[in-house]
Design an enzyme around this catalytic site. Structure first.
Site, PDB file in Angstrom:
ATOM      1  N   ASP A   1       1.865   3.976   2.845  1.00 20.19           N
ATOM      2  CA  ASP A   1       0.827   4.817   2.258  1.00 20.19           C
ATOM      3  C   ASP A   1       1.416   5.975   1.446  1.00 20.19           C
ATOM      4  O   ASP A   1       1.693   5.842   0.269  1.00 20.19           O
ATOM      5  CB  ASP A   1      -0.116   5.317   3.349  1.00 20.19           C
ATOM      6  N   ASP A   2       1.588   7.134   2.079  1.00 20.72           N
ATOM      7  CA  ASP A   2       2.162   8.330   1.439  1.00 20.72           C
ATOM      8  C   ASP A   2       3.300   8.823   2.333  1.00 20.72           C
ATOM      9  O   ASP A   2       3.168   9.813   3.061  1.00 20.72           O
ATOM     10  CB  ASP A   2       1.096   9.418   1.285  1.00 20.72           C
TER      11      ASP A   2
ATOM     12  N   HIS B   1       0.868  -1.189   0.000  1.00 22.43           N
ATOM     13  CA  HIS B   1       0.000   0.000   0.000  1.00 22.43           C
ATOM     14  C   HIS B   1       0.898   1.230   0.000  1.00 22.43           C
ATOM     15  O   HIS B   1       1.252   1.770   1.042  1.00 22.43           O
ATOM     16  CB  HIS B   1      -0.907  -0.033   1.240  1.00 22.43           C
TER      17      HIS B   1
ATOM     18  N   GLU C   1     -11.456   3.194   6.115  1.00 17.39           N
ATOM     19  CA  GLU C   1     -10.512   4.148   6.732  1.00 17.39           C
ATOM     20  C   GLU C   1     -11.337   5.286   7.313  1.00 17.39           C
ATOM     21  O   GLU C   1     -11.483   5.420   8.521  1.00 17.39           O
ATOM     22  CB  GLU C   1      -9.520   4.660   5.693  1.00 17.39           C
TER      23      GLU C   1
ATOM     24  N   HIS D   1       1.369   4.828  -2.407  1.00 18.64           N
ATOM     25  CA  HIS D   1       1.020   5.713  -3.519  1.00 18.64           C
ATOM     26  C   HIS D   1       2.298   6.405  -3.971  1.00 18.64           C
ATOM     27  O   HIS D   1       2.890   7.180  -3.211  1.00 18.64           O
ATOM     28  CB  HIS D   1      -0.018   6.741  -3.076  1.00 18.64           C
TER      29      HIS D   1
ATOM     30  N   HIS E   1      -9.517   0.907  -1.443  1.00 19.78           N
ATOM     31  CA  HIS E   1      -9.509   1.515  -0.113  1.00 19.78           C
ATOM     32  C   HIS E   1     -10.910   1.422   0.480  1.00 19.78           C
ATOM     33  O   HIS E   1     -11.898   1.737  -0.195  1.00 19.78           O
ATOM     34  CB  HIS E   1      -9.119   2.992  -0.217  1.00 19.78           C
TER      35      HIS E   1
END
Length: 334
Positions: free
Chosen positions: A275-276, A14, A197, A16, A194
């Site tokens: 994630d980011d 996961h 969340e 990005h 996704h």
């Protein structure tokens, strides 16, 4: 334990790629491409990374992506991330990219995918890091836009293994994209999305039932529904959890409040991901370390996150066995 975590083989599911754009690279690309950005220094950019929810993050995230123009920019972005992977002992990564973020700005789909793919191939040969690429639809856009993006992806099925769904979960439930996911499945793409969340646990059920997802990105709100938790355990549906992201976006108030270790001990197939990372303060080792600092765990429990990620990954059974043995050998060496 710090030494054990640092050396542990890791698998990221996961990530990005646009969210790995560090402020320094953002400034370098802005200068190279003569793009104006509303910050005077990398430090000023970092100071702006104070988010109160997902949307406040997305506003800055999409702004930062404006500096990505040419194939070389996407290559440089991906290569920088892969060097971080090497430092963190990530042996396999499955990368999300958001083509609509770029095609909406007039950047050709091919420009994006070729730049990322070129770096991934170099990472495979020079760094020993295997990888897969997953296209994500932006859920705040309509399904027609997703269909157009899927059509653009068709000539690149040799480079893209699956499709996903990201961006604002609130107000954009999985059922909004049921038809385009059916089309993607027919075309041979794997599907992820996704869910759970910001949105309710029902989004997780619908992601599995309506989108044919083989794993759920985030999924931490599954605990709101005991029947769903039982299903996730029974079917061993992978959840790609992002601890530092959840903290930064106020999904949990503190890492001690995070439920990832509770879910692991209930034998859900939970994994740790970044994630980011440029925006949320940490790559893979940072996320593992943050969880371990807040929740005392055994080495076996920490390694289970990697075993789960290997099982959940989109690689061959032979490669899964190889990475599992690699991780088991590492665990036994301690």
């Amino acid at each position: 334990m710090n030494q054990f975590i640092a050396g542990l083989p890791k698998v990221e599911l996961h990530l990005h790629i646009e969210g790995s754009l560090e402020p320094e690279l953002m400034f370098a690309l802005a200068e190279r491409n003569q793009i104006a950005i509303p910050y005077r220094s990398p430090e000023e950019v970092r100071a702006a990374y104070q988010f109160h929810n997902l949307q406040s993050f997305l506003d800055i995230y999409y702004q930062g992506a404006n500096v990505l123009i040419h194939e070389q920019d996407f290559y440089d972005l991906t290569w920088a991330y892969l060097l971080r992977c090497k430092a963190d002992n990530v042996v396999h990564t499955e990368i999300f990219f958001d083509p609509q973020t770029h095609t909406e700005r007039g950047i050709a789909f091919e420009t994006v995918v070729h730049g990322i793919h070129r770096a991934l191939e170099q990472g495979r040969t020079e760094l020993g890091i295997s990888s897969q690429l997953i296209l994500c639809f932006l859920r705040h856009l309509d399904q027609d836009a997703a269909f157009r993006t899927l059509e653009q992806a068709m000539p690149h099925r040799d480079k893209i293994i699956g499709v996903g769904l990201d961006s604002s979960e609130l107000g954009h439930p999985p059922e909004k994209f049921k038809d385009v996911f059916e089309k993607a499945l027919e075309a041979g793409f794997l599907t992820v999305a996704h869910a759970g969340e910001e949105g309710p646990s029902q989004n997780i059920d619908n992601t599995l039932d309506l989108l044919g997802a083989t794993r759920v990105d985030h999924g931490v709100r599954c605990v709101e529904d005991p029947a769903l938790v039982a299903r996730l355990i029974r079917e061993q549906v992978p959840l790609t959890v992002c601890p530092l992201s959840n903290l930064k976006l106020k999904v949990f108030e503190s890492m001690r409040d995070h439920n990832i270790v509770e879910l692991l001990r209930k034998e859900l197939c939970v994994t740790i991901n970044s994630d980011d990372p440029a925006y949320f303060g940490g790559y893979m080792t940072d996320n593992f370390q943050a969880v371990a600092d807040a929740h005392p765990m055994s080495r076996e429990e920490i390694a289970q996150f990697t075993f789960n990620a290997i099982m959940a990954s989109f690689i061959s059974e032979e490669e899964k066995q190889r990475l599992t043995q690699l991780t088991r050998n590492y665990l036994e060496s301690f």
